[in-house]
Scaffold this motif. Sequence first.
Motif, PDB file in Angstrom:
ATOM      1  N   UNK A 212       0.828  -1.207   0.000  1.00  0.00           N
ATOM      2  CA  UNK A 212       0.000   0.000   0.000  1.00  0.00           C
ATOM      3  C   UNK A 212       0.860   1.254   0.000  1.00  0.00           C
ATOM      4  N   UNK A 213       1.986   1.196   0.730  1.00  0.00           N
ATOM      5  CA  UNK A 213       2.879   2.362   0.791  1.00  0.00           C
ATOM      6  C   UNK A 213       3.505   2.644  -0.569  1.00  0.00           C
ATOM      7  N   UNK A 214       4.113   1.627  -1.181  1.00  0.00           N
ATOM      8  CA  UNK A 214       4.834   1.915  -2.414  1.00  0.00           C
ATOM      9  C   UNK A 214       3.910   2.158  -3.594  1.00  0.00           C
ATOM     10  N   UNK A 215       2.751   1.501  -3.608  1.00  0.00           N
ATOM     11  CA  UNK A 215       1.839   1.743  -4.725  1.00  0.00           C
ATOM     12  C   UNK A 215       1.203   3.131  -4.652  1.00  0.00           C
ATOM     13  N   UNK A 216       0.981   3.633  -3.459  1.00  0.00           N
ATOM     14  CA  UNK A 216       0.366   4.959  -3.336  1.00  0.00           C
ATOM     15  C   UNK A 216       1.360   6.092  -3.541  1.00  0.00           C
ATOM     16  N   UNK A 217       2.667   5.810  -3.374  1.00  0.00           N
ATOM     17  CA  UNK A 217       3.671   6.873  -3.469  1.00  0.00           C
ATOM     18  C   UNK A 217       4.600   6.743  -4.677  1.00  0.00           C
ATOM     19  N   UNK A 218       4.511   5.645  -5.406  1.00  0.00           N
ATOM     20  CA  UNK A 218       5.429   5.436  -6.535  1.00  0.00           C
ATOM     21  C   UNK A 218       5.317   6.543  -7.579  1.00  0.00           C
ATOM     22  N   UNK A 219       4.100   6.888  -7.992  1.00  0.00           N
ATOM     23  CA  UNK A 219       3.929   7.906  -9.027  1.00  0.00           C
ATOM     24  C   UNK A 219       4.433   9.264  -8.560  1.00  0.00           C
ATOM     25  N   UNK A 220       4.145   9.624  -7.315  1.00  0.00           N
ATOM     26  CA  UNK A 220       4.546  10.936  -6.807  1.00  0.00           C
ATOM     27  C   UNK A 220       6.060  11.044  -6.680  1.00  0.00           C
ATOM     28  N   UNK A 221       6.714  10.027  -6.121  1.00  0.00           N
ATOM     29  CA  UNK A 221       8.169  10.090  -5.961  1.00  0.00           C
ATOM     30  C   UNK A 221       8.887  10.071  -7.317  1.00  0.00           C
ATOM     31  N   UNK A 222       8.327   9.358  -8.281  1.00  0.00           N
ATOM     32  CA  UNK A 222       8.922   9.367  -9.621  1.00  0.00           C
ATOM     33  C   UNK A 222       8.801  10.746 -10.251  1.00  0.00           C
ATOM     34  N   UNK A 223       7.673  11.415 -10.003  1.00  0.00           N
ATOM     35  CA  UNK A 223       7.484  12.764 -10.531  1.00  0.00           C
ATOM     36  C   UNK A 223       8.436  13.751  -9.879  1.00  0.00           C
ATOM     37  N   UNK A 224       8.613  13.635  -8.558  1.00  0.00           N
ATOM     38  CA  UNK A 224       9.525  14.531  -7.845  1.00  0.00           C
ATOM     39  C   UNK A 224      10.954  14.367  -8.368  1.00  0.00           C
ATOM     40  N   UNK A 225      11.327  13.141  -8.736  1.00  0.00           N
ATOM     41  CA  UNK A 225      12.671  12.913  -9.256  1.00  0.00           C
ATOM     42  C   UNK A 225      12.921  13.708 -10.531  1.00  0.00           C
ATOM     43  N   UNK A 226      11.866  13.965 -11.313  1.00  0.00           N
ATOM     44  CA  UNK A 226      12.007  14.749 -12.536  1.00  0.00           C
ATOM     45  C   UNK A 226      12.460  16.178 -12.235  1.00  0.00           C
ATOM     46  N   UNK A 227      12.110  16.678 -11.050  1.00  0.00           N
ATOM     47  CA  UNK A 227      12.437  18.061 -10.716  1.00  0.00           C
ATOM     48  C   UNK A 227      13.943  18.289 -10.721  1.00  0.00           C
ATOM     49  N   UNK A 228      14.714  17.255 -10.394  1.00  0.00           N
ATOM     50  CA  UNK A 228      16.174  17.409 -10.354  1.00  0.00           C
ATOM     51  C   UNK A 228      16.740  17.794 -11.715  1.00  0.00           C
ATOM     52  N   UNK A 229      16.024  17.463 -12.793  1.00  0.00           N
ATOM     53  CA  UNK A 229      16.521  17.776 -14.129  1.00  0.00           C
ATOM     54  C   UNK A 229      16.223  19.202 -14.559  1.00  0.00           C
ATOM     55  N   UNK A 230      15.359  19.905 -13.841  1.00  0.00           N
ATOM     56  CA  UNK A 230      15.068  21.294 -14.200  1.00  0.00           C
ATOM     57  C   UNK A 230      15.638  22.277 -13.192  1.00  0.00           C
ATOM     58  N   UNK A 231      16.166  21.775 -12.071  1.00  0.00           N
ATOM     59  CA  UNK A 231      16.616  22.681 -11.016  1.00  0.00           C
ATOM     60  C   UNK A 231      18.022  23.213 -11.271  1.00  0.00           C
ATOM     61  N   UNK A 232      18.845  22.493 -12.048  1.00  0.00           N
ATOM     62  CA  UNK A 232      20.224  22.926 -12.255  1.00  0.00           C
ATOM     63  C   UNK A 232      20.333  24.297 -12.923  1.00  0.00           C
ATOM     64  N   UNK A 233      19.559  24.601 -13.991  1.00  0.00           N
ATOM     65  CA  UNK A 233      19.627  25.963 -14.549  1.00  0.00           C
ATOM     66  C   UNK A 233      19.293  27.045 -13.531  1.00  0.00           C
ATOM     67  N   UNK A 234      18.396  26.753 -12.598  1.00  0.00           N
ATOM     68  CA  UNK A 234      18.080  27.723 -11.548  1.00  0.00           C
ATOM     69  C   UNK A 234      19.296  27.933 -10.644  1.00  0.00           C
ATOM     70  N   UNK A 235      19.985  26.847 -10.298  1.00  0.00           N
ATOM     71  CA  UNK A 235      21.192  26.962  -9.474  1.00  0.00           C
ATOM     72  C   UNK A 235      22.272  27.756 -10.198  1.00  0.00           C
ATOM     73  N   UNK A 236      22.450  27.507 -11.498  1.00  0.00           N
ATOM     74  CA  UNK A 236      23.455  28.243 -12.262  1.00  0.00           C
ATOM     75  C   UNK A 236      23.132  29.740 -12.291  1.00  0.00           C
ATOM     76  N   UNK A 237      21.842  30.052 -12.428  1.00  0.00           N
ATOM     77  CA  UNK A 237      21.438  31.457 -12.480  1.00  0.00           C
ATOM     78  C   UNK A 237      21.760  32.174 -11.171  1.00  0.00           C
ATOM     79  N   UNK A 238      21.483  31.521 -10.046  1.00  0.00           N
ATOM     80  CA  UNK A 238      21.821  32.123  -8.751  1.00  0.00           C
ATOM     81  C   UNK A 238      23.327  32.282  -8.600  1.00  0.00           C
ATOM     82  N   UNK A 239      24.090  31.290  -9.085  1.00  0.00           N
ATOM     83  CA  UNK A 239      25.549  31.368  -8.976  1.00  0.00           C
ATOM     84  C   UNK A 239      26.119  32.471  -9.856  1.00  0.00           C
ATOM     85  N   UNK A 240      25.440  32.781 -10.963  1.00  0.00           N
ATOM     86  CA  UNK A 240      25.946  33.776 -11.920  1.00  0.00           C
ATOM     87  C   UNK A 240      25.256  35.124 -11.789  1.00  0.00           C
TER      88      UNK A 240
END
Length: 376
Positions: A275-303
């Motif tokens: 019940x735990x993994x089936x209810x959270x699998x889709x959400x955690x997989x979606x959150x993992x996608x965020x890591x691929x869009x956050x780097x340009x934001x980090x670069x912008x703050x650094x620059x």
Amino acid sequence: MSTANATIMSNIGGAIAGAAILGLVFLLGVPGNVFIIWSILARARQRSVTTLLILNLAIADGFLMLLTPFFIVYLAKRSWIFNQALCKVLFYLCCANMYASVLLIMLMSLHRLVAIVWPKRVAALMDHKALTRVLVGLWVLALGLSVPVLVYRKVTTTGNGTTTGNGTTTGNGTEPQSFLCGCEHPQPQYVVMQYCMETVLAFLLPYGVIIGSYMCILRRIRKTRFRRRIRSEKLILAIIVTFGLFWLPYHIINMVQVAATFYPKDSPGKKRLDKIWTSLRALTSTVAFVSSCINPVLYTFAAKSYIRREGLGFMARLFEGTALESSRKGRRSNQNSRDRDKETDEGESLKDKDSDSITTPNASSIIKVVLQKNGK
């Protein structure tokens, strides 16, 4: 597995939240990563090893962002409307991106380690031909480790009603039929193999190398005179931390699913973990996608200090700055090591002089004693 997948997609709130997150990820990630690629290829005059690794990371993340519309439709409809080939290929590419991203970040950390702890060897890492071979091997490894997704991903159906033309079902108390793109493992041991391999090789092992590298870097910095914090060091550290935060929930769910396979089929423990993994699998997989869009934001703050002065070239100036800082750091580390060697040599020479000054009077006194005995 079909029941578990039906539970994942029947979570309406999680599906809507996931579609909204992916929509935001697409809007930020595609232009952000394209801008990074353009800045490095078209505007940056100096391309350090770190810059080339960031370029590969941006290419991987940007390509993944282009695939997000398929997953947005999947979550919005809560049904896979595409064919099985796309089901396999799209999730295979997502898995390859996961492996490639963490391996690239690991290479960044190892490069910083060599540049600081063994600065004399950093010249060998500056060879672009050698770096190209390493990057090709990295991508081949990432694609090879993702093969289980091609094997086990399949389109299955859920629901026991009669399907109508618009994809819903008729009848009293029947569940609408939907199509799911999920992993179908013939035996529980294959679940353990796939998800343990992902968690160990795409998270625990590389992060162990990353943490060990930065512990050595910090220990080395404390021993040298060069203690100033460097912008590129902070940038890479931010990339490491954010990647770990966004991928950690996904790997935790992997381990929950693995743990569920060790329980008897109808035991309360297995039902609870399922019940735990089936209810959270889709959400955690979606959150993992965020890591691929956050780097340009980090670069912008650094620059941010370059934005007003350089305009659209601010990102290129940031990456050129990291190249200069790397070379300066190597030179200063070399200078520090030379200074320590010089101080050691001077100390040894002083010891030699002291020993000479001590032994010389003793020798002269011995000669005098011998002369007196001989009566000369």
